[in-house]
Write a protein that holds these residues in place. Structure first.
Motif, PDB file in Angstrom:
ATOM      1  N   MET A   1      21.842  58.798  53.759  1.00 38.56           N
ATOM      2  CA  MET A   1      22.313  60.056  53.199  1.00 38.56           C
ATOM      3  C   MET A   1      23.842  60.084  53.067  1.00 38.56           C
ATOM      4  SD  MET A   1      21.844  62.921  51.857  1.00 38.56           S
ATOM      5  CE  MET A   1      20.055  62.884  52.006  1.00 38.56           C
ATOM      6  N   LEU A   2      24.533  59.581  54.100  1.00 29.01           N
ATOM      7  CA  LEU A   2      25.991  59.547  54.035  1.00 29.01           C
ATOM      8  C   LEU A   2      26.472  58.671  52.880  1.00 29.01           C
ATOM      9  CD1 LEU A   2      26.923  59.297  57.824  1.00 29.01           C
ATOM     10  CD2 LEU A   2      26.991  61.306  56.358  1.00 29.01           C
ATOM     11  N   GLN A   3      25.762  57.569  52.644  1.00 27.27           N
ATOM     12  CA  GLN A   3      26.126  56.690  51.525  1.00 27.27           C
ATOM     13  C   GLN A   3      25.915  57.394  50.186  1.00 27.27           C
ATOM     14  OE1 GLN A   3      23.983  52.998  51.491  1.00 27.27           O
ATOM     15  NE2 GLN A   3      25.143  52.145  49.790  1.00 27.27           N
ATOM     16  N   THR A   4      24.847  58.180  50.080  1.00 25.01           N
ATOM     17  CA  THR A   4      24.586  58.928  48.843  1.00 25.01           C
ATOM     18  C   THR A   4      25.658  59.984  48.605  1.00 25.01           C
ATOM     19  OG1 THR A   4      22.202  58.606  49.133  1.00 25.01           O
ATOM     20  CG2 THR A   4      22.900  60.379  47.664  1.00 25.01           C
ATOM     21  N   LEU A   5      26.012  60.708  49.648  1.00 27.64           N
ATOM     22  CA  LEU A   5      27.058  61.722  49.513  1.00 27.64           C
ATOM     23  C   LEU A   5      28.397  61.090  49.130  1.00 27.64           C
ATOM     24  CD1 LEU A   5      26.221  63.929  52.631  1.00 27.64           C
ATOM     25  CD2 LEU A   5      25.872  64.538  50.238  1.00 27.64           C
ATOM     26  N   LEU A   6      28.684  59.926  49.707  1.00 26.43           N
ATOM     27  CA  LEU A   6      29.919  59.224  49.370  1.00 26.43           C
ATOM     28  C   LEU A   6      29.925  58.804  47.907  1.00 26.43           C
ATOM     29  CD1 LEU A   6      32.592  58.049  50.382  1.00 26.43           C
ATOM     30  CD2 LEU A   6      31.366  55.952  50.970  1.00 26.43           C
ATOM     31  N   ALA A   7      28.778  58.325  47.416  1.00 30.55           N
ATOM     32  CA  ALA A   7      28.690  57.939  46.008  1.00 30.55           C
ATOM     33  C   ALA A   7      28.880  59.135  45.086  1.00 30.55           C
ATOM     34  CB  ALA A   7      27.334  57.273  45.749  1.00 30.55           C
ATOM     35  N   HIS A   8      28.299  60.275  45.441  1.00 31.83           N
ATOM     36  CA  HIS A   8      28.465  61.489  44.633  1.00 31.83           C
ATOM     37  C   HIS A   8      29.927  61.935  44.600  1.00 31.83           C
ATOM     38  CE1 HIS A   8      23.972  62.822  45.162  1.00 31.83           C
ATOM     39  NE2 HIS A   8      24.115  61.700  44.470  1.00 31.83           N
ATOM     40  N   GLN A   9      30.594  61.883  45.770  1.00 37.87           N
ATOM     41  CA  GLN A   9      31.992  62.284  45.824  1.00 37.87           C
ATOM     42  C   GLN A   9      32.861  61.338  45.003  1.00 37.87           C
ATOM     43  OE1 GLN A   9      32.892  65.058  47.761  1.00 37.87           O
ATOM     44  NE2 GLN A   9      34.886  64.964  46.781  1.00 37.87           N
ATOM     45  N   PRO A  86      39.421  67.995  54.196  1.00 34.34           N
ATOM     46  CA  PRO A  86      38.282  67.374  53.519  1.00 34.34           C
ATOM     47  C   PRO A  86      37.223  68.426  53.214  1.00 34.34           C
ATOM     48  CG  PRO A  86      38.194  66.909  55.861  1.00 34.34           C
ATOM     49  CD  PRO A  86      39.501  67.621  55.615  1.00 34.34           C
ATOM     50  N   VAL A  87      36.784  68.483  51.975  1.00 30.34           N
ATOM     51  CA  VAL A  87      35.825  69.509  51.561  1.00 30.34           C
ATOM     52  C   VAL A  87      34.670  68.856  50.820  1.00 30.34           C
ATOM     53  CG1 VAL A  87      37.524  71.351  51.434  1.00 30.34           C
ATOM     54  CG2 VAL A  87      37.122  69.928  49.440  1.00 30.34           C
ATOM     55  N   LEU A  88      33.583  69.585  50.729  1.00 28.61           N
ATOM     56  CA  LEU A  88      32.413  69.159  49.970  1.00 28.61           C
ATOM     57  C   LEU A  88      31.754  70.408  49.398  1.00 28.61           C
ATOM     58  CD1 LEU A  88      30.270  67.044  49.115  1.00 28.61           C
ATOM     59  CD2 LEU A  88      29.103  67.526  51.271  1.00 28.61           C
ATOM     60  N   ALA A  89      31.554  70.422  48.089  1.00 27.34           N
ATOM     61  CA  ALA A  89      30.845  71.538  47.458  1.00 27.34           C
ATOM     62  C   ALA A  89      29.360  71.388  47.770  1.00 27.34           C
ATOM     63  CB  ALA A  89      31.090  71.523  45.951  1.00 27.34           C
ATOM     64  N   ILE A  90      28.865  72.170  48.722  1.00 29.03           N
ATOM     65  CA  ILE A  90      27.511  71.946  49.214  1.00 29.03           C
ATOM     66  C   ILE A  90      26.455  72.703  48.425  1.00 29.03           C
ATOM     67  CG2 ILE A  90      28.420  71.613  51.538  1.00 29.03           C
ATOM     68  CD1 ILE A  90      27.111  74.344  52.221  1.00 29.03           C
ATOM     69  N   GLN A  91      26.863  73.591  47.510  1.00 31.19           N
ATOM     70  CA  GLN A  91      25.867  74.377  46.791  1.00 31.19           C
ATOM     71  C   GLN A  91      24.821  73.533  46.070  1.00 31.19           C
ATOM     72  OE1 GLN A  91      28.253  77.086  44.467  1.00 31.19           O
ATOM     73  NE2 GLN A  91      27.933  78.736  45.927  1.00 31.19           N
ATOM     74  N   VAL A  98      18.118  68.523  52.748  1.00 31.29           N
ATOM     75  CA  VAL A  98      19.219  67.795  53.390  1.00 31.29           C
ATOM     76  C   VAL A  98      19.659  68.602  54.605  1.00 31.29           C
ATOM     77  CG1 VAL A  98      21.529  66.836  53.102  1.00 31.29           C
ATOM     78  CG2 VAL A  98      19.948  66.896  51.155  1.00 31.29           C
ATOM     79  N   PRO A  99      19.596  68.041  55.800  1.00 32.29           N
ATOM     80  CA  PRO A  99      20.007  68.801  56.994  1.00 32.29           C
ATOM     81  C   PRO A  99      21.477  69.188  56.921  1.00 32.29           C
ATOM     82  CG  PRO A  99      18.787  66.825  57.610  1.00 32.29           C
ATOM     83  CD  PRO A  99      19.067  66.716  56.141  1.00 32.29           C
ATOM     84  N   ARG A 100      21.760  70.362  57.416  1.00 28.39           N
ATOM     85  CA  ARG A 100      23.147  70.818  57.448  1.00 28.39           C
ATOM     86  C   ARG A 100      24.018  69.865  58.250  1.00 28.39           C
ATOM     87  NH1 ARG A 100      24.723  76.563  60.104  1.00 28.39           N
ATOM     88  NH2 ARG A 100      22.817  77.117  58.986  1.00 28.39           N
ATOM     89  N   SER A 101      23.454  69.290  59.330  1.00 29.56           N
ATOM     90  CA  SER A 101      24.241  68.409  60.191  1.00 29.56           C
ATOM     91  C   SER A 101      24.767  67.197  59.428  1.00 29.56           C
ATOM     92  CB  SER A 101      23.397  67.940  61.376  1.00 29.56           C
ATOM     93  OG  SER A 101      22.247  67.229  60.930  1.00 29.56           O
ATOM     94  N   LYS A 102      23.977  66.658  58.490  1.00 28.59           N
ATOM     95  CA  LYS A 102      24.438  65.490  57.727  1.00 28.59           C
ATOM     96  C   LYS A 102      25.585  65.865  56.797  1.00 28.59           C
ATOM     97  CE  LYS A 102      20.221  62.716  57.882  1.00 28.59           C
ATOM     98  NZ  LYS A 102      20.864  61.672  58.719  1.00 28.59           N
ATOM     99  N   LEU A 103      25.503  67.040  56.202  1.00 30.01           N
ATOM    100  CA  LEU A 103      26.605  67.487  55.355  1.00 30.01           C
ATOM    101  C   LEU A 103      27.891  67.656  56.164  1.00 30.01           C
ATOM    102  CD1 LEU A 103      24.744  70.180  53.212  1.00 30.01           C
ATOM    103  CD2 LEU A 103      25.377  67.880  52.504  1.00 30.01           C
ATOM    104  N   VAL A 104      27.771  68.221  57.361  1.00 33.11           N
ATOM    105  CA  VAL A 104      28.950  68.435  58.198  1.00 33.11           C
ATOM    106  C   VAL A 104      29.515  67.104  58.683  1.00 33.11           C
ATOM    107  CG1 VAL A 104      29.796  69.472  60.333  1.00 33.11           C
ATOM    108  CG2 VAL A 104      28.192  70.721  58.890  1.00 33.11           C
ATOM    109  N   HIS A 105      28.620  66.190  59.110  1.00 32.66           N
ATOM    110  CA  HIS A 105      29.083  64.872  59.531  1.00 32.66           C
ATOM    111  C   HIS A 105      29.830  64.166  58.395  1.00 32.66           C
ATOM    112  CE1 HIS A 105      27.628  64.516  63.572  1.00 32.66           C
ATOM    113  NE2 HIS A 105      26.375  64.764  63.246  1.00 32.66           N
TER     114      HIS A 105
END
Length: 492
Positions: A1-9, A86-91, A98-105
């Motif tokens: 999941m962290l790798q996916t979020l990194l790719a999106h960012q 550091p920010v992330l548009a979580i909407q 997706v667990p909230r904890s993974k977004l925060v991590h």
């Protein structure tokens, strides 16, 4: 999941129009990072020889350890000035499993590979290889390096937490800053010698490697505090829906008694409080209060008046210099709508004027303790205050109609050149140099107090005729308002 979020960012950053418009600036910044990075790398390998040369009778490792706490205090200061959150548009992820904890991590971990975190390694690692490894062995050296990197990340997460608290609980951040300032003051008066404490603390890690657990545990605690705070405040900030039909005065209710001007001042204060760049400039203005320490402790400067007039202008007028130079660019995003409102240019600039005056008076009052260095400082700062209120504010207003570049208020101040142009440098010259030129003839003829009185008198005349000057400013604005509107549209 962290790798996916990194790719999106990564895709969001490189596909954005902002990145495409700033590609040349990004290339220049990349070259500067490579240049300074190579300098730090060479410095790291040569540092032990440099320390031996300057401290011939001391162990270079002990000297290096003694300077580490100084470095981390300076690092805290620079992080507060330039480190962005550091920010992330979580909407887009809220409807996904997706667990909230993974977004925060992810938000917390993405702050690690930053310039401020990796730059020290270019000195720490080479110094470890050239000096620490031969003396203590590879295993102990790696644990020592781990402790240094843990302290670097500890600074990172401490600043992230307190900068987030700045908007909701500013007293927390103020208390944190007061502790750091108290440590520096105690060190200055040799009540808490940082060098001795630093040398003992980091030297103990080399002698007892298990002590590396102390900075690691502190880092884990700082990470946990940030994680808990973000977990508790992520969804409310993203999901809260507000229905606002008009500007509310609940935050600054006392301004309502001043009518339309009070409402405009209130809106300006909210703009400052809710956006990164004006808030950063406000922080810089506060730091200008310490500008006098560079001069007032030096007898060479205290013997005369000229340089002290310059210092007084800078201290009492810091808000005008930092925030006022970008007028009316702060309203560039809604400038067309502003022109359609029933707000006259006179009201617009009068609100700006009464926003600056209380801030400058407050700055003057906070700088009064400098009078302990000499009574002339109070006289000079009083004259500088009057000159800033009566003259420099209107100089800023005059040049404001030439600020035709749109400002993105969501960006911070670090490496942000939006709105910076030749008019800023032209504007600064009369603001800083003219009062010194006014004083100069009187100073050369042995009448310094008359020179100060002249500066104060010009400022007092500006205060007395401020209504006429504001009307003149409004008429000047009317001649250029369509050029401003066109410039803000074209630079958007």
């Amino acid at each position: 999941m962290l790798q996916t979020l990194l790719a999106h960012q990564w895709k969001a950053d490189f596909r954005s129009s902002v990145f495409q418009k700033s590609i040349v600036l990004n290339i220049i910044l990349g070259l500067l990072i490579l240049y300074f990075g190579s300098i730090f790398l060479v410095l790291g390998f040569k540092l032990d020889d440099i320390l031996v040369k300057f401290f011939p009778n001391q162990n270079p490792i002990a000297v290096f350890n003694g300077a580490l706490l100084y470095y981390f205090c300076i690092d805290l200061f620079f992080r507060f000035m330039i480190q962005e959150m550091p920010v992330l548009a979580i909407q887009p992820y809220l409807h996904l499993p997706v667990p909230r904890s993974k977004l925060v991590h992810y938000v917390l971990l993405k702050s690690i590979p930053s310039f401020l975190n990796l730059l020290p390694l270019l000195v720490f690692v080479p110094f470890m290889v050239s000096a620490v490894v031969p003396a203590f062995g590879l295993g102990v050296a790696l644990l020592w390096l781990t402790a240094l990197f843990a302290c670097t990340l500890l600074n990172n997460y401490l600043l992230l937490y307190f900068k987030r608290q700045l908007s909701s609980k500013p007293l927390y951040t103020l208390a944190f800053g007061a502790v750091i300032l108290a440590v520096m003051v105690l060190n200055y008066y040799d009540l808490l010698p940082l060098q001795t404490v630093s040398r003992a603390a980091f030297g103990a890690i080399l002698e007892q490697p298990w002590l590396v657990a102390v900075p690691v545990v502190l880092l884990a605690a700082a990470y946990g505090i940030n994680f808990k705070f973000l977990s508790n405040n992520t969804y409310p900030e993203e999901l809260k829906v507000r229905k606002v039909t008009q500007a509310s005065g609940s935050d600054f209710a006392f301004l309502n008694r001043f009518g339309e001007i009070g409402r405009l001042v209130e809106l300006e204060l909210k703009l400052i409080w809710r956006h990164k760049r004006p808030k950063s400039l406000l922080t810089i203005s506060v730091l200008f209060l310490f500008y006098g320490m560079l001069f007032y402790r030096n007898d060479t400067y205290m013997d005369g008046y000229g340089i002290l007039i310059f210092v007084g202008i800078m201290i009492t007028g810091s808000s005008v210099f930092n925030y006022g130079q970008f007028l009316p660019g702060w309203q560039s995003a809604h400038f067309d709508a502003l022109l359609t409102q029933r707000i006259s240019p006179y009201q617009f600039y009068r609100a700006k004027y009464w926003l600056f005056v209380p801030v400058m008076v407050l700055t003057y009052l906070l700088a009064l303790p400098y009078g302990l260095f000499g009574y002339k400082i109070i006289l000079i700062n009083t004259a500088a205050l009057l000159y800033n209120i009566g003259v420099n504010v209107f100089v800023v207003f005059f040049f404001s109609v030439y600020n035709t570049e749109r400002l993105d208020l969501s960006k911070g101040s670090a490496f942000n050149w939006q709105g910076v142009g030749i008019s800023k440098f032209v504007m600064m010259m009369p603001m800083m140099v003219l009062p010194i030129l006014i004083y100069l003839p009187f100073g050369l003829t042995g009448m310094p107090l008359v020179g100060l009185a002249t500066i104060a008198g010009l400022g007092l005349l500006g205060v007395i005729f401020q209504r006429q000057l504001l009307h003149w400013t409004a008429n000047h604005f009317m001649k250029h308002k369509y050029k401003l509107a066109t410039g803000f549209r074209q630079s958007s």
